[in-house]
Every structure is written in structure tokens, then in C-alpha cells.
Design a protein around this motif. Structure first.
Motif, PDB file in Angstrom:
ATOM      1  N   GLN A   1    -113.580  17.330  74.531  1.00  0.00           N
ATOM      2  CA  GLN A   1    -113.457  18.567  73.760  1.00  0.00           C
ATOM      3  C   GLN A   1    -112.427  18.417  72.648  1.00  0.00           C
ATOM      4  O   GLN A   1    -112.637  18.869  71.521  1.00  0.00           O
ATOM      5  CB  GLN A   1    -113.061  19.722  74.691  1.00  0.00           C
ATOM      6  CG  GLN A   1    -113.035  21.080  73.992  1.00  0.00           C
ATOM      7  CD  GLN A   1    -112.683  22.205  74.970  1.00  0.00           C
ATOM      8  OE1 GLN A   1    -112.492  21.965  76.152  1.00  0.00           O
ATOM      9  NE2 GLN A   1    -112.595  23.417  74.465  1.00  0.00           N
ATOM     10  N   LEU A   2    -111.316  17.732  72.959  1.00  0.00           N
ATOM     11  CA  LEU A   2    -110.268  17.519  71.953  1.00  0.00           C
ATOM     12  C   LEU A   2    -110.798  16.672  70.798  1.00  0.00           C
ATOM     13  O   LEU A   2    -110.575  16.997  69.617  1.00  0.00           O
ATOM     14  CB  LEU A   2    -109.060  16.833  72.601  1.00  0.00           C
ATOM     15  CG  LEU A   2    -107.909  16.452  71.651  1.00  0.00           C
ATOM     16  CD1 LEU A   2    -107.279  17.702  71.054  1.00  0.00           C
ATOM     17  CD2 LEU A   2    -106.857  15.638  72.397  1.00  0.00           C
TER      18      LEU A   2
ATOM     19  N   SER B   1    -105.278  10.481  63.600  1.00  0.00           N
ATOM     20  CA  SER B   1    -105.091  10.075  64.990  1.00  0.00           C
ATOM     21  C   SER B   1    -104.387  11.202  65.733  1.00  0.00           C
ATOM     22  O   SER B   1    -103.603  11.967  65.151  1.00  0.00           O
ATOM     23  CB  SER B   1    -104.247   8.795  65.057  1.00  0.00           C
ATOM     24  OG  SER B   1    -103.848   8.507  66.387  1.00  0.00           O
ATOM     25  N   PHE B   2    -104.674  11.283  67.032  1.00  0.00           N
ATOM     26  CA  PHE B   2    -103.966  12.240  67.874  1.00  0.00           C
ATOM     27  C   PHE B   2    -102.462  11.990  67.814  1.00  0.00           C
ATOM     28  O   PHE B   2    -101.656  12.919  67.903  1.00  0.00           O
ATOM     29  CB  PHE B   2    -104.467  12.113  69.313  1.00  0.00           C
ATOM     30  CG  PHE B   2    -103.801  13.049  70.287  1.00  0.00           C
ATOM     31  CD1 PHE B   2    -104.128  14.392  70.319  1.00  0.00           C
ATOM     32  CD2 PHE B   2    -102.843  12.578  71.179  1.00  0.00           C
ATOM     33  CE1 PHE B   2    -103.520  15.263  71.209  1.00  0.00           C
ATOM     34  CE2 PHE B   2    -102.233  13.433  72.073  1.00  0.00           C
ATOM     35  CZ  PHE B   2    -102.570  14.780  72.091  1.00  0.00           C
ATOM     36  N   GLY B   3    -102.070  10.733  67.616  1.00  0.00           N
ATOM     37  CA  GLY B   3    -100.659  10.382  67.566  1.00  0.00           C
ATOM     38  C   GLY B   3     -99.941  10.898  66.334  1.00  0.00           C
ATOM     39  O   GLY B   3     -98.708  11.000  66.333  1.00  0.00           O
ATOM     40  N   TYR B   4    -100.660  11.220  65.272  1.00  0.00           N
ATOM     41  CA  TYR B   4    -100.017  11.758  64.068  1.00  0.00           C
ATOM     42  C   TYR B   4     -99.629  13.230  64.238  1.00  0.00           C
ATOM     43  O   TYR B   4     -98.702  13.711  63.603  1.00  0.00           O
ATOM     44  CB  TYR B   4    -100.949  11.630  62.859  1.00  0.00           C
ATOM     45  CG  TYR B   4    -101.080  10.237  62.316  1.00  0.00           C
ATOM     46  CD1 TYR B   4     -99.973   9.420  62.111  1.00  0.00           C
ATOM     47  CD2 TYR B   4    -102.336   9.722  61.987  1.00  0.00           C
ATOM     48  CE1 TYR B   4    -100.106   8.143  61.614  1.00  0.00           C
ATOM     49  CE2 TYR B   4    -102.483   8.446  61.478  1.00  0.00           C
ATOM     50  CZ  TYR B   4    -101.367   7.657  61.299  1.00  0.00           C
ATOM     51  OH  TYR B   4    -101.502   6.388  60.804  1.00  0.00           O
ATOM     52  N   VAL B   5    -100.384  13.941  65.047  1.00  0.00           N
ATOM     53  CA  VAL B   5    -100.132  15.373  65.215  1.00  0.00           C
ATOM     54  C   VAL B   5     -99.419  15.694  66.516  1.00  0.00           C
ATOM     55  O   VAL B   5     -98.936  16.798  66.717  1.00  0.00           O
ATOM     56  CB  VAL B   5    -101.457  16.168  65.146  1.00  0.00           C
ATOM     57  CG1 VAL B   5    -102.118  15.998  63.792  1.00  0.00           C
ATOM     58  CG2 VAL B   5    -102.409  15.750  66.247  1.00  0.00           C
ATOM     59  N   ASN B   6     -99.380  14.714  67.426  1.00  0.00           N
ATOM     60  CA  ASN B   6     -98.712  14.940  68.705  1.00  0.00           C
ATOM     61  C   ASN B   6     -98.106  13.615  69.163  1.00  0.00           C
ATOM     62  O   ASN B   6     -98.833  12.649  69.407  1.00  0.00           O
ATOM     63  CB  ASN B   6     -99.713  15.446  69.754  1.00  0.00           C
ATOM     64  CG  ASN B   6     -99.040  15.786  71.075  1.00  0.00           C
ATOM     65  OD1 ASN B   6     -98.427  16.825  71.225  1.00  0.00           O
ATOM     66  ND2 ASN B   6     -99.162  14.882  72.038  1.00  0.00           N
TER      67      ASN B   6
ATOM     68  N   GLY C   1    -111.124  13.752  81.541  1.00  0.00           N
ATOM     69  CA  GLY C   1    -112.174  13.359  80.618  1.00  0.00           C
ATOM     70  C   GLY C   1    -112.821  14.484  79.836  1.00  0.00           C
ATOM     71  O   GLY C   1    -112.924  14.404  78.605  1.00  0.00           O
ATOM     72  N   PRO C   2    -113.273  15.570  80.493  1.00  0.00           N
ATOM     73  CA  PRO C   2    -113.910  16.663  79.743  1.00  0.00           C
ATOM     74  C   PRO C   2    -112.998  17.268  78.684  1.00  0.00           C
ATOM     75  O   PRO C   2    -113.467  17.649  77.601  1.00  0.00           O
ATOM     76  CB  PRO C   2    -114.247  17.680  80.843  1.00  0.00           C
ATOM     77  CG  PRO C   2    -114.376  16.863  82.086  1.00  0.00           C
ATOM     78  CD  PRO C   2    -113.373  15.778  81.956  1.00  0.00           C
ATOM     79  N   MET C   3    -111.694  17.336  78.982  1.00  0.00           N
ATOM     80  CA  MET C   3    -110.754  17.881  77.993  1.00  0.00           C
ATOM     81  C   MET C   3    -110.607  16.938  76.812  1.00  0.00           C
ATOM     82  O   MET C   3    -110.483  17.378  75.659  1.00  0.00           O
ATOM     83  CB  MET C   3    -109.396  18.114  78.658  1.00  0.00           C
ATOM     84  CG  MET C   3    -109.393  19.199  79.717  1.00  0.00           C
ATOM     85  SD  MET C   3    -107.771  19.404  80.478  1.00  0.00           S
ATOM     86  CE  MET C   3    -106.792  19.946  79.082  1.00  0.00           C
ATOM     87  N   VAL C   4    -110.625  15.621  77.086  1.00  0.00           N
ATOM     88  CA  VAL C   4    -110.520  14.641  76.003  1.00  0.00           C
ATOM     89  C   VAL C   4    -111.733  14.749  75.078  1.00  0.00           C
ATOM     90  O   VAL C   4    -111.594  14.740  73.852  1.00  0.00           O
ATOM     91  CB  VAL C   4    -110.407  13.213  76.585  1.00  0.00           C
ATOM     92  CG1 VAL C   4    -110.509  12.173  75.466  1.00  0.00           C
ATOM     93  CG2 VAL C   4    -109.098  13.049  77.337  1.00  0.00           C
TER      94      VAL C   4
END
Length: 593
Positions: free
Chosen positions: A261-262, A243-248, A256-259
Motif C-alpha cells: 500500500q505504501l 526513495s522511502f529513505g528521502y522522506v523518512n 507485507g500488505p502495508m508495504v
């Protein structure tokens, strides 16, 4: 002391709770088929079972002459006998499906060994397969036992999958069209239910705006590690987590476009290894991010989470339509917070508090005079109260279901959309508490009735995925078209090799089971068949999801027909035609006679 305790408990339970005391000897089960369990070290091997025939164990080492020698065609006989075992998902026998492999017989021991290669380690009927194989093989007079090794087919590499996902067998999206309906709770408990079935499972939290996984599942080790240039997923037991929450810490604040890509980077850089199922906890909604994920990941199937309100049913329709645009079948719907369970009034009236029960126990013990060793009646009474409370907890009281948010739409989902697997999860504080504590509910309460609901969901997902991946064209959409020249609806089922069958448009229109045509709760037909003219015709027909057909009619009505309903109508028509032909033939023979 022990006798006094048991007699007192039986006496009081019979008097207070109406239990019937049973005065009979306790019989231990007779073990007639000893079984040895061991797990193989092979990466795709699941378990190994050895069963020896008890009636020949006494002669196992010395009296070889008492057991007939195997015939020359022993292998053909065994395969022929095993062909009666049917896989309920693929509707074919295990021999034709190629499940039976490496069949051998040890000439010195007359033990038959074979590998049973399943479509998935989580196969819900694997124990049944093993038992049937053992019973059939041990039925031959020239065998002394059976060794069955369960294996699973190797994972096929999906076409165009990101690097880290090249060894994932199936991707299951858990989706909802709005937040707050329990989507992440369902995703987490589904993952750990699949793990309990024996599968290798991972969970990917795709909601970077509000990641839930770090709160709901505490990993065994929260240190993020790298494997070369890839991230190693965290672990909770045998379930992989990312999860994104584990690393940040916290949620992402980005456009939206950045999400997109992430998420793409996360999927490419996470080294999941070999997994049978990856559970994708989708962000709520049906927008750009959801569509991009569906196209990028080659999702195998979707599970939609909703609540009983009418507004949520509209969301289910949106979810099915979204996945339909990317050719992802919706295989199950979970109706979360469907009802609240409470002890009914009669159960509350019959309940006895612990102090009253303790006093009753003590009184009876002192009256019966069963205490002769100086033991205090109060101590035994306390022990008896604990036993009663344990019994009451295990048995469970009578409960009633209060549907706070309405009756729900399970029947409607099944009859209109053809989604056969619908599950109602109750509103339960313990489920929410486990979600906040980092321990999944099904892990903390494995024997609870609610956990059985999640296990049922997992088995349904396994079954549907097996049909989609390994089933032959039987599970494909039939080809439905309108023959304008003859005014008939033509249906060619699955393979396209069968002769086309037909229905009249009026027949199909009269079979509509939408909320306007059929009363949802009782199933009573509202539509008057006589009100539908024979001249009605379809203006547009298109598949909706993998399981239903949408039809726009000339009378302005729109209908949804599960394909199973269309097949059923054709089957009923054919049966009626056969009966009519038989009746006419019989009448003709009578006249001629």
C-alpha cells in the motif's frame, strides 16, 4: 627549456621503457566539414546540427550561378537516397519508419533542412544517423549544406498507469532474487548511463525495508517539495530520485500488505513529469511485493543482477520465471563481482618506482648538458616523472583477471535462455567507495573501463526497449506446437502469415545445449546424437520469458531453446534442402544430356 624537456623525455622513455621516439612533424587535423551544435528549447527536441560544404563556402554569398538549381523532384531524390540508412534495432530504413520529417530546401542558400524523429533521445546510433544524412545530402551537386534537427517521438501515456507516471516512456525493473549482489549499484549506474546517452531518467527505490538510494546518490537539494498534492522527486543533475529513505530516515518496519500500500501511494503521489526511462530498483526476492509491482506498473523490461556462483544462476532462473508470469521480458543480465583485476607478474617486474626514474632522468640531463639557463636538473626530472606516471596511468598496465567466485554463466545464459546481453562487472573497491559516498561511480569515473560496461548495458537496454515498443511482430514469440498426427514440431514465426515450417522432435532434442548436453566453458558437445531415438517426442512445450522455449521430453530430459536457435535450425534445414534439390536437379540434367 621546452625542447630540453621533450628531448630528455623521449631519450629516457626509449631507454627505460622501450618506447620508440617519433621524430616527425605533428599534423593538425584538416577540418573539412565545420559543424555547429546547439540545443533546441523544444521539449522533445534533442540537438540541431548544421553542416556546410566546404568546397562551396568561398562562393556561398556571391556566386549563386556556380551551384545548380535543385530539380523539381529534389525531395523524392533525397528521400530515396536516405532510404539506404537502416535502423539496426528495427531492421528497416529511416524513411519507411517515418523518422524523416519536415524536409525543406532554402532556395536562396540551397541548404537542405530536415527533422530526424528517433524512438528515444538516448538512441545509441543517433550520431551515425546524422553523419550518414549529411554525407548523402551533401553528395548532391545542387546542395550547399545540411541542417539536421534530432527529435524524439512523444511519450505515449501507458494504459492504467498511476497519475504521476502518465508521462513515462518505459519502466525498467532492476531485480535480483537475493540481496547483496549489487542490484542497487547496477540500478544507479544504469540510470546515470542512460542520462549520459541523452535520456530523461528517474530512479525509484522500491525497497522500503532497506532503502539504498539515499546512501548511493546525494541529491542536489534534499528538501522534499510538493507540487499541488503530489511529491516532487529530488534531483541529482538531470536524474530524478525518489526513495522511502528521502522522506523518512531509516527503513520501514511493517508487514507485507502495508508495504504494498505504501509503494502504491508513492507511485501515485510522485510527480515524475516527462521521463524516457524510469529505473525501478526492485526489492530482492520473487514474492508478493515484486509481483504486485510488476502488475501495477506495466513494466516494459527487466534487468537481472547476479553473481558468478551456481546458486546465483538458480536465482536468475527464478527471476526470469517470475517476470514471465507477468509477461515482462528479461533483456539483460549483469554478472556482478565477476572477477578481480590485478597487475600480472611480468608487469610488476618491469615497473620502475618514481625515485629510481627521477634519478635516471637527472643523470641523463646532466650528462647531455642540455641545461643552459640555470634550470636545475632535479626540477625537470620531477616534471618528467609526472609525465611518465600520467602516461602509464592513461595507457594502463597489463592485468590478469582472477575469478574469485568461479567462471560464471554468461555462455549458459545466452545459449539456454536466449538472453543475448550479458555483462560482467569486476570486483572493484572504487565502485563500492562511490556507492557509499553518494556519488555514482559512472559520474565520478566517466572514462574508466568499468563505466564503459555500464554504458554498454544502457545501450543494450535502449536497443531492446526500442524493439519491444516500436518493432513489428518480428520480435514476438514464434508459435511452436506439436503435430501429433504427423509427429512433427510446427513453427509459425511472428506474424502468423508465413507458412509453417517443421522440425522433427529428434532434431530439436539433439540440438539441446543445456549443461548436461554441452560443456559450458568450451562449447563441446557432450550429448551423443546417436543416443537420441527418432521416436522421441515432446510431452510439454511452453514459452519461458520472451526469448526461449521450454520442452519436456519423453526421455525425461528438459531442454531450453532460445527462439533464435530454433529459427537457426529451421534456416539451416531449409538451406540443406535447397542444396539437395539443386544437386538432384543437376544430376537429372546430366543424365538427360
Amino acid at each position: 627549456m621546452r625542447r630540453a624537456l621533450i628531448l630528455s623525455l623521449a631519450h629516457v622513455l626509449e631507454a627505460v621503457h622501450g618506447f620508440v621516439s617519433v621524430r616527425s612533424n605533428i599534423a593538425l587535423p584538416v577540418i573539412t566539414r565545420p559543424m555547429l551544435y546547439s540545443f533546441s528549447s523544444s521539449s522533445r527536441s534533442i540537438a540541431h546540427y548544421t553542416t556546410l560544404k566546404v568546397d562551396k563556402l568561398s562562393n556561398f554569398d556571391h556566386d549563386d550561378h556556380l551551384s545548380p538549381k535543385p530539380p523539381s523532384d529534389w525531395q523524392s531524390q533525397i528521400l530515396s537516397a536516405l532510404s539506404v540508412i537502416i535502423d539496426p534495432d528495427l531492421n528497416s530504413d529511416i524513411v519507411s519508419l517515418g523518422f524523416v520529417k519536415n524536409i525543406k530546401i532554402d532556395e536562396s542558400s540551397s541548404i537542405v533542412s530536415l527533422d530526424l524523429e528517433l524512438t528515444t533521445p538516448a538512441c545509441p546510433v543517433k550520431d551515425s544517423f546524422v553523419k550518414q544524412c549529411e554525407d548523402i545530402i551533401n553528395g548532391f551537386v545542387w546542395t550547399r549544406g545540411t541542417e539536421v534537427t534530432l527529435t524524439a517521438q512523444p511519450t505515449e501515456t501507458p494504459t492504467g498507469a498511476p497519475k504521476g507516471m502518465s508521462q513515462i516512456g518505459a519502466v525498467i525493473a532492476v531485480s535480483s532474487c537475493k540481496g547483496g549482489v549489487g542490484k542497487s549499484t547496477t540500478a544507479v549506474n544504469l540510470a546515470f548511463a542512460l542520462e549520459r546517452l541523452g535520456a530523461k531518467v528517474g530512479i525509484f527505490d522500491a525497497d522500503v525495508y532497506g532503502p539504498s538510494l539515499p546512501t548511493m546518490v546525494t541529491p542536489d537539494d534534499d528538501n522534499v517539495r510538493f507540487v499541488g498534492r503530489q511529491i516532487a522527486p529530488l534531483q541529482r543533475g538531470n536524474v530524478s530520485l525518489m526513495s522511502f529513505g528521502y522522506v523518512n530516515e531509516g527503513s520501514a518496519v511493517m508487514r507485507g500488505p502495508m508495504v504494498t500500500q505504501l509503494l502504491d501511494q508513492f507511485l501515485s503521489l510522485t510527480n515524475w513529469g516527462a521521463l524516457d526511462y524510469l529505473i525501478l530498483d526492485m526489492p530482492p526476492g520473487t514474492g508478493d511485493i515484486q509481483l504486485t509491482l510488476s502488475q501495477r506498473l506495466n513494466i516494459t523490461a527487466a534487468v537481472i543482477v547476479t553473481t558468478p556462483q551456481e546458486l546465483s544462476f538458480v536465482d536468475v532462473e527464478r527471476g526470469v520465471e517470475m517476470f514471465d508470469t507477468v509477461n515482462v521480458p528479461c533483456v539483460a543480465v549483469v554478472e556482478n563481482m565477476a572477477y578481480f583485476e590485478t597487475e600480472n607478474s611480468s608487469a610488476r617486474a618491469n615497473a620502475m618506482d618514481a625515485e629510481t626514474l627521477r634519478a635516471k632522468f637527472k643523470e641523463l640531463l646532466e650528462e647531455d648538458g642540455v641545461l643552459g639557463d640555470g634550470t636545475k636538473a632535479g626540477d625537470i626530472a620531477n616534471d618528467l616523472v609526472k609525465l611518465v606516471e600520467q602516461h602509464s596511468h592513461e595507457k594502463g598496465g597489463e592485468t590478469e583477471r582472477i575469478r574469485i567466485f568461479g567462471p560464471g554463466h554468461k555462455r549458459r545464459l545466452s545459449e539456454q535462455w536466449g538472453i543475448e546481453h550479458t555483462f560482467s562487472v569486476p570486483l572493484l573497491g572504487k565502485i563500492a567507495q562511490n556507492g557509499d559516498s553518494g556519488i555514482p561511480f559512472i559520474v565520478d569515473n566517466p572514462k574508466s573501463p568499468q563505466s564503459e560496461i555500464y554504458m554498454g548495458l544502457a545501450k543494450s537496454v535502449v536497443s531492446e526497449v526500442a524493439k519491444l515498443k516500436f518493432g513489428k511482430n518480428k520480435y514476438a514469440r514464434p508459435i511452436v506446437s506439436y503435430d501429433t498426427d504427423n509427429g512433427l514440431i510446427r513453427v509459425v514465426d511472428s506474424t502468423g502469415e508465413e507458412k509453417a515450417t517443421t522440425l522433427s522432435p529428434a532434431e530439436l532434442r539433439r540440438g539441446c545445449r543445456c549443461a548436461a548436453c554441452v560443456e559450458e566453458m568450451t562449447g563441446k558437445q557432450i550429448l551423443d546424437p546417436a543416443s537420441i531415438p527418432d521416436s522421441i517426442k515432446p510431452l510439454n512445450m511452453a514459452p519461458t520469458g520472451n526469448y526461449a522455449l521450454s520442452v519436456d521430453w519423453s526421455d525425461g530430459h528438459r531442454s531450453l531453446y532460445p527462439y533464435r536457435q530454433v529459427r537457426s535450425m529451421i534456416g539451416n534445414k531449409q538451406v540443406s534442402g535447397d542444396k539437395l534439390r539443386d544437386a538432384l536437379s543437376s544430376k537429372k540434367e546430366t543424365v538427360q544430356a
